[in-house]
Design a protein around this motif. Structure first.
Motif, short mmCIF file in Angstrom:
data_model
loop_
_atom_site.label_atom_id
_atom_site.label_comp_id
_atom_site.label_asym_id
_atom_site.label_seq_id
_atom_site.Cartn_x
_atom_site.Cartn_y
_atom_site.Cartn_z
N VAL A 2 97.47 52.51 -77.67
CA VAL A 2 97.21 53.75 -78.39
C VAL A 2 97.32 54.92 -77.40
CG1 VAL A 2 95.56 55.01 -79.80
CG2 VAL A 2 95.73 52.53 -80.00
N TYR A 3 97.99 56.00 -77.80
CA TYR A 3 98.26 57.10 -76.89
C TYR A 3 97.46 58.36 -77.22
CZ TYR A 3 102.03 54.14 -75.36
OH TYR A 3 102.73 53.09 -74.87
N SER A 4 96.37 58.23 -77.98
CA SER A 4 95.61 59.42 -78.37
C SER A 4 94.96 60.10 -77.17
CB SER A 4 94.52 59.02 -79.38
OG SER A 4 93.70 58.01 -78.84
N THR A 5 94.91 59.42 -76.04
CA THR A 5 94.35 60.01 -74.83
C THR A 5 95.22 61.16 -74.31
OG1 THR A 5 93.32 57.91 -74.21
CG2 THR A 5 93.64 59.52 -72.44
N PHE A 6 96.54 61.07 -74.57
CA PHE A 6 97.47 62.07 -74.05
C PHE A 6 97.78 63.14 -75.10
CE2 PHE A 6 98.09 58.33 -71.45
CZ PHE A 6 98.23 58.85 -70.17
N PHE A 7 98.30 64.25 -74.63
CA PHE A 7 98.66 65.36 -75.51
C PHE A 7 99.95 65.02 -76.26
CE2 PHE A 7 100.07 69.64 -76.63
CZ PHE A 7 98.86 70.22 -77.02
N PRO A 8 99.94 65.12 -77.60
CA PRO A 8 101.14 64.77 -78.37
C PRO A 8 102.35 65.58 -77.93
CG PRO A 8 99.24 65.07 -79.81
CD PRO A 8 98.83 65.54 -78.45
N GLY A 9 103.48 64.88 -77.78
CA GLY A 9 104.71 65.54 -77.37
C GLY A 9 104.84 65.76 -75.88
N ARG A 10 103.75 65.48 -75.12
CA ARG A 10 103.80 65.67 -73.68
C ARG A 10 103.40 64.38 -72.95
NH1 ARG A 10 101.32 71.74 -72.60
NH2 ARG A 10 102.63 72.83 -74.15
N CYS A 11 103.80 63.25 -73.52
CA CYS A 11 103.51 61.96 -72.93
C CYS A 11 104.68 61.03 -73.17
CB CYS A 11 102.21 61.37 -73.48
SG CYS A 11 102.23 61.10 -75.26
N ALA A 12 104.73 59.97 -72.41
CA ALA A 12 105.83 59.01 -72.54
C ALA A 12 105.35 57.62 -72.17
CB ALA A 12 106.99 59.41 -71.64
N GLU A 13 106.04 56.63 -72.69
CA GLU A 13 105.77 55.24 -72.36
C GLU A 13 106.79 54.78 -71.34
OE1 GLU A 13 104.86 51.00 -74.68
OE2 GLU A 13 105.46 52.79 -75.78
N VAL A 14 106.33 54.00 -70.35
CA VAL A 14 107.20 53.56 -69.27
C VAL A 14 107.63 52.12 -69.54
CG1 VAL A 14 107.42 53.21 -66.79
CG2 VAL A 14 105.99 55.08 -67.67
#
Length: 518
Positions: free
Chosen positions: A468-480
């Motif tokens: 889950v990526y809710s920790t990061f700012f939407p549109g300013r995060c990526a998965e590696v």
């Protein structure tokens, strides 16, 4: 390791033999102790308090002896002397309880009110004691050593000692409102309420360190005799009415505690060190001489090993059934928990220098674990890039990995601690971010930018759940991804996360799982 200071001449008198410093150092080594320093009372006081305080001190020689942290029976001169005498086959003490010549044994009644503050209490009586100044000092010093060691600065156990002839049993251990407790505390000339005492001792160099244990409790523990005389308000102070002196003949010893097992250990130490008239719980263990021979690396007979254990205050004898040895563990040896503890004592009695050196039966070539090698290389590169390494606790609060990171509990895959002692250690961390963000929050006054990294373990219950990526700012995060496998995520942390960790500046983070690279 605790260090015990004993007067050399008194120790030699108790041992019945005079040693040179070198001979006594060798004896300590054989017994598993270490003679750390030889000094005098004048030198010790001068070093601790200054030359002006040492002007009236004597030139009595002191031995400072380091003892193992789990050998509570060696925290006073009496215990050291007794242990060495047994080691040299000069005595084999046996403790027994003798009923009082007049009347029934004393009783300590524990009421239900203590459950919320300090629920356990145990007690014993030492009768017909003759105190000299040296014995009295050793008795008081043993209490302080126990308080600092097994009692964990009185948080687990607090010891109270009283002149039994000044009070009247049965005794009652209860808890009352601070304003309802009033008595004359030790070495004071007037009565105080518990509230007044807590205020009085806030500036006391010794007692102020213990006030926090009960000061926030709604009720304070207190011990009364049958006439309403206060013996003590544990774990802070005893009453002056029942204080012991050189003239005391019968000592009432009480231990109040949050841990009943530790309370029994402490009571055992107090009575066994200063009385031959108290029966305490002995227990027996049975183990084979083959086990000891194999683990130590020697080849001794069953009878010889039983003799070695007896020298270490563990009275032992062959059972007659094969190579089995029955070992009697006295109440002074609370450190003996497992057969390996008995084996260790046999090795000490045999003499570590006497154990033959052997080549290991198997030959292996050591090699660094691949994951450790990779993480060490990464640490060097990150440090070279100007990042500072952080090392945080592997446990954290539930809030750290859920609300503060804008996640639901079921999304975290956290392993929960069954009985956490504090809210800060409720779960095993599932991510390194909370620890790093707390480190930044604690160093907000440092010049920016703060560049931190941590390479360490996290604990996840179930690998089938998604990320889950809710920790990061939407549109300013990526998965590696590496070779089609997700190994981490990076981006700007969500403003809510920044605020919940009490930060005021934007933060970027990169979090990666290193194991897929192996």
């Amino acid at each position: 390791m605790p260090t015990v200071s004993v007067k050399r001449d008194l120790l030699f008198q108790a041992l019945g033999k005079t040693y040179t410093d070198e001979e006594f150092d060798e004896l300590c080594f054989e017994f598993g102790l270490e003679l750390d320093e030889i000094t005098t009372e004048r030198e010790q006081i001068s070093r601790e308090q200054g030359d002006c305080k040492a002007s009236g001190a004597s030139e009595v020689v002191l031995y400072k002896i380091d003892v193992p942290a789990n050998r509570y029976d060696l925290l006073c001169l009496e215990g050291i002397a007794r242990g060495l005498q047994v080691f040299k086959d000069k005595c084999a003490p046996r403790y027994r309880r003798v009923s009082p010549a007049s009347g029934e044994p004393q009783r300590l009644l524990v009421t239900s009110e203590t459950a919320a503050v300090r629920p356990h209490a145990v007690a014993a009586v030492l009768r017909d004691i003759t105190f000299t100044q040296e014995r009295y000092d050793s008795f008081i010093e043993l209490q302080e050593k126990l308080h600092q060691n097994v009692c964990r600065k009185r948080t687990l156990v607090a010891i109270g000692t009283h002149d039994l002839d000044t009070v009247c049993g049965p005794f009652t251990y209860t808890a009352k409102l601070p304003a309802d407790i009033h008595f004359r505390p030790l070495n004071q000339t007037q009565e105080f309420t518990a509230v007044e005492l807590m205020s009085l001792y806030k500036t006391d160099s010794h007692l102020r360190h213990y006030l926090h244990i009960i000061e926030d409790k709604p009720a304070y523990p207190v011990i009364y005799d049958s006439n309403g005389v206060v013996l003590s308000m544990p774990p802070i102070i005893n009453g002056d009415h029942s204080k012991i002196s050189l003239k005391t003949k019968n000592v009432f010893v009480e231990c109040t505690a949050t841990d009943l097992t530790k309370a029994k250990i402490v009571l055992d130490m107090m009575v066994t060190m200063f009385s031959e008239y108290c029966e305490l719980a002995y227990r027996t263990e049975t183990l084979s001489s083959e086990f000891i021979n194999r683990k130590v690396g020697i080849n001794e007979s069953t009878e010889r090993i039983a003799g070695l254990l007896t020298k270490m205050c563990l009275r032992s004898q062959p059972t007659g059934a094969g190579d089995q040895i029955q070992v009697e563990i006295p109440p002074t040896r609370s450190d003996v928990i497992h057969a390996c503890d008995i084996m260790e004592d046999a090795a000490m009695a045999y003499g570590f220098n006497n154990i033959p050196r052997t080549t290991p039966g198997t030959y292996t070539v050591a090699n660094q674990y691949p994951l450790n090698k990779l993480t060490e290389l990464l640490r060097q590169d990150l440090a070279a890039a100007g990042f500072t390494e952080a090392l945080n606790f592997a446990l954290c609060s539930q809030e750290d990995i859920t609300d503060k990171l804008r996640k639901k509990l079921f999304e975290t895959r956290a392993a929960h601690i069954a009985n956490p002692k504090t809210a800060e250690f409720q779960v095993a961390r599932t991510t390194l971010l909370p620890g790093l963000l707390k480190t930044i929050a604690a160093n907000r006054k440092m010049p920016l930018p703060l560049k931190l990294f941590e390479i360490s373990d996290v604990v996840l219950k179930d690998e089938t759940k998604g990320i889950v990526y809710s920790t990061f700012f939407p549109g300013r995060c990526a998965e590696v991804f590496v070779c089609g496998v997700s190994v981490g995520r990076l981006g700007v942390l969500h403003p809510d996360v920044i605020q919940r960790f009490e930060l005021t500046m934007p933060c970027s983070a990169l979090e990666m799982d290193l194991e897929p690279f192996l």
